[in-house]
Every structure is written in C-alpha cells, then in structure tokens.
Enzyme design. Structure first.
Site, PDB file in Angstrom:
ATOM      1  N   GLU A  31      16.073  -5.318  28.519  1.00 43.95           N
ATOM      2  CA  GLU A  31      17.117  -5.595  27.541  1.00 43.95           C
ATOM      3  C   GLU A  31      16.637  -6.772  26.695  1.00 43.95           C
ATOM      4  OE1 GLU A  31      20.969  -6.684  29.095  1.00 43.95           O
ATOM      5  OE2 GLU A  31      21.740  -6.999  27.063  1.00 43.95           O
ATOM      6  N   ARG A 258      12.733  -6.513  43.774  1.00 44.67           N
ATOM      7  CA  ARG A 258      12.413  -7.393  42.661  1.00 44.67           C
ATOM      8  C   ARG A 258      11.647  -8.604  43.176  1.00 44.67           C
ATOM      9  NH1 ARG A 258      16.545  -7.852  39.089  1.00 44.67           N
ATOM     10  NH2 ARG A 258      16.076  -9.874  38.253  1.00 44.67           N
ATOM     11  N   LYS A 268      17.201 -14.098  33.000  1.00 49.11           N
ATOM     12  CA  LYS A 268      17.182 -14.496  31.591  1.00 49.11           C
ATOM     13  C   LYS A 268      18.382 -15.367  31.241  1.00 49.11           C
ATOM     14  CE  LYS A 268      16.260 -10.213  30.642  1.00 49.11           C
ATOM     15  NZ  LYS A 268      16.290  -8.947  29.933  1.00 49.11           N
TER      16      LYS A 268
END
Ligand code: ATP
Ligand code: MG
Length: 749
Positions: A31, A258, A268
């Site tokens: 994104e 992850r 982020k």
C-alpha cells in the site's frame, strides 16, 4: 540456491510439475502509504526471488484502495526500493485503482447471484451483530433486500448519493461461520475522498478482501504470498474467486511469517510518526529501518538480500536479532571495500626527531592478497592519532601508546612517547614523541616489540571530515514507539581527520576506516569541500558486548524451527501434539505450531496447564514471554516455575489484572522468581474496575480533548481507541479495558 528449498518454493515446484500453471506469476502488493522497510525487503526478495528462480514474473502492484493515506511520493519510494534491490517488475507498475471499474462489475455480479447485499446498519451495529468467537452472529435485516433493490442502492452508492457510513456492500456468506471473517464480510464502503490517482471518480472503495483476490486474478497471479495475519482472510479470498466461478487458472494464497527484528519498529504507521514528529530527519534518515534509510546509511542491496535469504522463510512468527542484519553488511563489505585511515578524535603528536617529509606506500586491501590497489600516505613531523590510542595512566591490558609503551603507526614507524603536554584544565593537548628510523613497516630492523599498530594521519595534508556515528534508534529490545528513543542514536563529529586520498568528488564510496568500522559518503550531504561520512556498522558486534546479562554469545540463529530456511515437516509426535493443541485446546495454528515443535516449551506448557485449565491464555504467555526467556537461558536457569505461570494467568482470567500488566508482572517474576500475587500486591497492580475510580479520569480526558470528542460524536468511531488508550495510560495500564470501553461510550453519548 545453496540451501534446501523453503516451503513456498516446494509448493511452486509441485504446481509446475503437476501442470497446474504454465508460468509462475507472483506480485509484491504494497500500500503506498509510507516508505518500504526491511520487512518489505523480505517480501520483495520472496516474491521477486521466486519469479526469478522459476522463470516467471513478478508484478509490482500498488494496493491503493484507501484514498486518504496514499501518495505518489510513496509510489516512487516503492519503485526505487525494488529497483535498488536489483529486481525488475513485469512491464509497468500496476495499481489496484486501475481495476476499480472491473471490481465494480464483479460486485454487481455477486449481487445478481444474491451473494452480496447492501447493508444499512451502523458500524457499531455491524460489530454487535457479528457475534463473538463463542456465539453465532445474527444477519442484518437488510440482507433480505431484493436483488433489484441491492443493484439500485449499490449504483447510487457509487454515484455518491449517500454519506460516508450510510451503507456498505457485504458478501452473503454465513453469520455463524467459525471463522469470524466469513460472517458476511464488507466488500465496499462509501468514502467521499479524493484518490491520488482515480481523483473524485469514485465515492465507494473496495475493501482489501474483495480487491486483493480479484486483482490477483485479473493479473494472472498464480501464488499470492502474504504474511500470517491474513491466514483467516484466505477463506474470503477463496470464497470470492470460487463464487464468481472465474475461468481457471486462479491464484491461491499462501502465508509466511512476517519479519520482526528486535530494537526495530516495522510498521509504516509508526515510522510515519517518527518522521512527522521530527524524531528523525526523514524517511531516509540513516537510523530508519527503511530501504531508503539503509541505502543512505551505506548498506548494500546484496547485504540486505543475503540477510533475507539467511533468515529464511518460516511459517511461525519469530524475532530476528538485529545483529544478524549487521553481520550481513559487515560480511559483504569485509572483502569489498578499501581500508583507509581516519582519526575520529584527533590528538596531536609531534615527532621531535623527524625532519622533512616522505610518502609511504600503503595497500588498500592489506589482508586480501589477490586484490590490488594502493595509495601514498604523506608522513612528516606532525601527525594526529586518536585520543583513545593514548593513555597516560594505562589500565591493565592496554596495548597502545603510553608513556612507557611504544606503538606502531600503521604502515610507518614505531614511536615512543617522550612528553605529555596539557592545558590549564589538565587536558592533554599534545604528545611529544620520538620515532625509530629503522622501524619502518616491512623493513623493521629495530628489534623493538610493540603490541599494536594504530591509525594516524599527517597533520598538514589531512582533510577535515564530519563523521556521523549511529547507534540503535530504540533503547528497548521490543520498542513500543516514540517514547523509547535512544538519545545516543546519532553522534555528529565535526572535526575528524582523514588521509587525503579518500576525498574525491565521487561520493558513492564505502571504506573501512581502520579499527573504526565501515563508512559511506552520505549521498545527500557529502561535498568534496565538506565531506560527511555515515558509519554503516562497526567492525565487531559491540552491542552484544555491552549487554552484560547475555551469558551466551549472541545466538543469532535463535531457534532452528522458527527461522531456519524452511519449515521442516513435523514428526509423528509433533503432529499429534499439534492436532491436540489446535483442535482440542483451540489454540491458533501459529501458537500450536510453535509449541508442538518445541519439546521444552510444550512440556512447560503442559505443566502449567495441569494446575489451571486455561489453555489459550497460558499458551499465549508461554509462546511469547516464556519462549523469549528460553532464547537466552536454559530451562534450569529460569527463575519462575510453570505453576507460577498458571497463577499469573489465573489473575488475568479472574480479571484481577489486565494482560498488559501480566506482562509487567512476568518481567519482575523472571528477574527474581517472586510470586506473581506478591508482585501484584506490593506494586499495587490490581486492575481497577470500579467505575467510581475510572469515571473522573474519563471526564478529565474528555475535557482535555474537545476536538477528538467532537470527531468521535461526528462518527469517527476509531477514536474510541484513543480515549481508551488515554485512560489506560493515566492509570499505568491498570484500568480494566472492558469497563473503560463501556464507560467511555456512555460518557460520550
Ligand atoms: P505496515 O504495517 O508496515 O504498513 P503492511 O503489511 O501494511 O505493513 P503493505 O504495504 O500492505 O504493508 O505490505 C506489502 C507487502 O509486504 C505485503 O505482502 C506484506 O505482507 C509484506 N510485508 C509487510 N511487512 C512485512 C514484514 N515485516 N515481513 C514480511 N513481509 C512484510
Ligand atoms: Mg498496511
């Protein structure tokens, strides 16, 4: 590939062998709402790496379905990161927003099949109707709308006839599904917001669960690789594609763990906070775990890719030691970069018996025979050495220059201290020394024994440089956020001195400054008239030495089962345990997997379970907190027992303390083995559930935050989290979150 294959590559190979797909297509789907970080590097290396290894291709797709947070500058940063890491995306960059018209058509199709409906419940009602893990949900009365009515409403939603939140489009699946995500998930929501690419064309935006699978399908993706948080979303992924009966082949989703690195935040949102709060100089601050930050710091793409490969692809989350990343860059630069001399903290030496000047040959690659390259080092009567390399009253084991001990100037002569000169503050400002003419490096006939050779620069020809020394940005191993910044994470040294050959007008260079570490000319600040060097990494892992508590050497490989190259198949015993844990005890797969594969951990778990029947809560504590302790200690070294863990969990189950406080108690308990009840009592950690105590705090917070109150009342229900957080903060985490939640909602009505 030198290693055995990871589980993803094995799946890919099977699918190629069985003829399920002709060509492998993967995608990297960020994104564009922030700069990519080292976690993204891992995803990039997996997706692009698999495409490369199996001669397929990988798409770079901007997953831009959230109009309010996205921006072209992030698109550029993502493109730069992929390219810098050495990968090429297929043809052009893709954008989910390019598929908005197609996605809309698919939604219409679902409505026509009576598989989607427009719901008009409020966000809160939708949440309430969803039910809980233990109770089924209830379908909205609007689900009975006719296909025509739904088509009509959905079109009006698209045309901007309704306000944000008035309606949503939902899939009609199963309100009692055991996977909560399948309880009629949202497909579209109304958002009157400007989109950085689609402009104002759309008043509705697709949700991730709807857009992602279809974007994959549209692009012909075969393996849609994502992180474990999406495990439960896989059912929706399959449902959408299967229900629409799309022409095969279709993509399938696979999840991997992850990347988490200690001392590092990797979200982020949190990184944006650091940037916006001015804690760092920008997304590319060399202390940031962003690709841009590493690049500016001087990391090489190879070092980052090697790191990603070494940590492997696993199916269970784990924490990787940041020293492993540091090891990768050190390992990469060790053979590659020239070694030069820089004096970071200069102390003047006058060699009283030397006259004139000379030039001394010195290799750039003194330790690597095959590599050629050398420069001339100017030498004269006045030189500088590092202050740390002289001690007037040396400690035991000090091998460098002292009034009693000579030292070699690297590549040059041995010197002996004759006089120490100080200013009125008693600070040493100069050393008078003598050199030994027949001690020159390579032709030493002096017979003088020295214990070390130190770096130096010649005074007149040395260039002044700014050197920026970095340390970890966060003090805590598991940083919570902006509060725990390491104040020493950046030290700027203005007046370091470097040998002249180093300074050129070509800034993209890395060096080893002998005995100091690896350095990179800052790509933005560096000028040949005012050079600035960033320290990439030290020569040794100095951090592990600093942590005295670490008894074992830094065990960067940690637990084999968690981070080694592949998830090895379980043996029969492990599989049986896994089945028991996941189906009987209802542990989630990840937790069950971690326990089943680790005998010490599962024994401990079962011990704790034998005194308290709270399988899920005990498992969480064991897999997270206890497992972390066991990375550093043997089981016999633990200060606490399994029984104490059950006692701790019991207090959580009884709502005497919150889970957050439980972690705090655990830390205490693991330090001194004290009884958890005792700790809670002496520290006054008992959970506060009494409204009379909580209400005044809530009222104060409401009074202090009129803006947020207004926004909340205007429908921004996300701010509930803000208010709850404030109350928890105000009570040191002791307020009962459930009670706080209810009270806030009441007070804000
Ligand atoms: P963040 O929380 O940092 O914003 P994200 O998962 O929301 O991360 P996206 O931009 O949506 O970030 O992710 C792009 C791809 O990178 C996804 O496939 C995601 O799974 C992957 N990714 C993100 N963070 C990590 C990580 N720490 N380790 C591995 N892959 C990651
Ligand atoms: Mg995200």
């Amino acid at each position: 590939m030198n290693k055995s294959k990871d589980f993803l590559r094995r799946i890919v190979e099977e699918d190629l062998n069985s003829g399920k797909y002709q060509e492998i297509v993967t995608r990297f789907p960020p994104e564009p709402n922030g700069f990519p970080h080292i976690g993204h590097a891992k995803s990039i290396s997996i997706n692009f790496g698999i495409a490369r290894d199996y001669k397929g291709h990988c798409n770079l797709r901007m997953d831009d379905t959230n109009p309010t947070k996205e921006d072209t500058k992030y698109v550029e940063a993502l493109k730069n990161a992929v390219q810098w890491l050495g990968f090429e995306w297929n043809k052009r960059v893709h954008f989910t927003s390019d598929y908005f018209p197609k996605l809309y058509d698919y939604a219409v199709e679902l409505i026509k099949m009576d598989k989607a409906y427009v719901d008009s419940l409020s966000e809160d009602e939708i949440r309430q109707y969803r039910g809980t893990v233990t109770t089924a949900g209830e379908r909205s009365k609007y689900a009975k709308r006719s296909v025509e009515e739904n088509l009509n409403l959905f079109e009006q939603m698209k045309n901007g006839k309704f306000k944000d939140g008035e309606h949503v489009l939902r899939a009609k699946i199963d309100m009692s599904a055991s996977n909560m995500k399948m309880r009629d998930p949202l497909l579209y929501r109304i958002r009157h917001a400007h989109h950085f690419r689609a402009g104002d064309a759309w008043s509705i935006y697709p949700m991730y669960d709807f857009a992602h699978c279809l974007s994959d399908y549209i692009e012909g993706v075969t393996h849609s690789i994502c992180t474990l948080e999406f495990e439960n979303n896989r059912d929706i992924y399959d449902w959408v594609l299967d229900t629409l009966k799309l022409n095969p082949p279709r993509p399938y989703q696979y999840e991997f763990a992850r990347l988490n690195i200690n001392y590092t935040v990797m979200s982020k949102r949190k990184l944006l906070e650091l940037v916006e709060g001015g804690v760092v100089s920008g997304w590319d601050d060399p202390r940031m775990p962003t690709i841009a930050g590493y690049k500016r710091r001087g990391y090489t793409p190879e070092s980052i890719l090697n790191f990603c490969e070494q940590i492997g692809i696993a199916k269970a989350n784990s924490m990787v030691d940041v020293s492993q990343l540091e090891f990768s860059i050190r390992d990469d630069l060790n053979q590659k970069v020239p070694r030069v001399m820089c004096v970071i903290n200069p102390l003047k030496i006058t060699i009283v018996n030397y006259e004139g000047s000379e030039e001394i040959d010195a290799s750039y690659y003194p330790h690597d025979v095959p590599k050629e390259g050398e420069r001339k080092l100017p030498f004269s009567k006045e030189i500088y050495i590092d202050r740390d390399d002289f001690m007037e009253n040396p400690v035991k084991g000090y091998f460098r220059l002292t009034p009693m001990q000579s030292v070699r100037l690297k590549y040059a002569y041995i010197i002996t201290c004759k006089e120490v000169i100080k200013d009125t503050n008693d600070t040493i400002i100069e050393i008078k020394a003598e050199y030994h003419p027949n001690s020159k490096s390579g032709a030493d006939t002096s017979g003088i024994k020295v214990k070390s050779a130190i770096q130096w620069v010649e005074a007149k020809t040395a260039k002044k440089v700014e050197v920026r020394l970095y340390d970890r940005l966060f003090k805590d191993e598991i940083p919570q956020g902006v509060e725990n910044i390491n104040p020493e994470s950046l030290k700027i040294i203005k007046n370091a001195l470097i040998e002249p050959a180093v300074i050129t007008d070509k800034p993209d260079v890395r060096f080893q400054f002998e005995r100091e570490g690896y350095f990179y000319a800052d790509p933005i600040l560096y000028k040949d008239t005012a050079p600035v060097f960033n320290k990439i990494v030290g020569l040794k892992d100095s951090w592990t030495k600093k942590k005295k508590t670490d008894k074992k050497p830094a065990n960067t490989q940690t637990k084999k089962v968690q981070i080694d190259g592949e998830a090895t198949p379980m043996n029969a015993d492990e599989q049986a345990l896994f089945d028991k844990y996941s189906s009987e005890l209802k542990l989630n797969n990840e937790v069950a997997n971690t326990l089943a594969r680790d005998k010490t951990l599962s024994n401990f778990y079962e011990d704790a379970l034998s005194t308290l029947n709270s399988p899920v809560n005990i498992a969480n504590l064991v897999v997270n907190e206890v497992a972390r302790e066991l990375k550093q200690k043997e089981i016999s070294e633990l200060k606490f027992s399994a029984k104490q863990i059950s006692e701790l969990v019991k207090m959580v189950d009884d709502e005497i303390i919150s889970t957050k406080i439980a972690k705090q108690v655990f830390v205490e308990m693991s330090k001194n083995g004290e009884n958890p009840k005792q700790i809670v009592q002496t520290k006054g950690l008992v959970q506060i559930s009494d409204p009379a105590k909580i209400l005044p705090i809530i009222d104060k917070i409401i009074a202090n935050n009129p803006d947020n109150v207004q926004k909340f009342k205007a429908g921004n229900s996300k701010l509930l989290g803000f208010f709850v957080g404030q109350v928890l903060k105000n009570t040191g985490g002791k307020a009962n979150p459930k009670v706080v939640n209810e009270l806030i909602i009441k007070q804000l009505q």
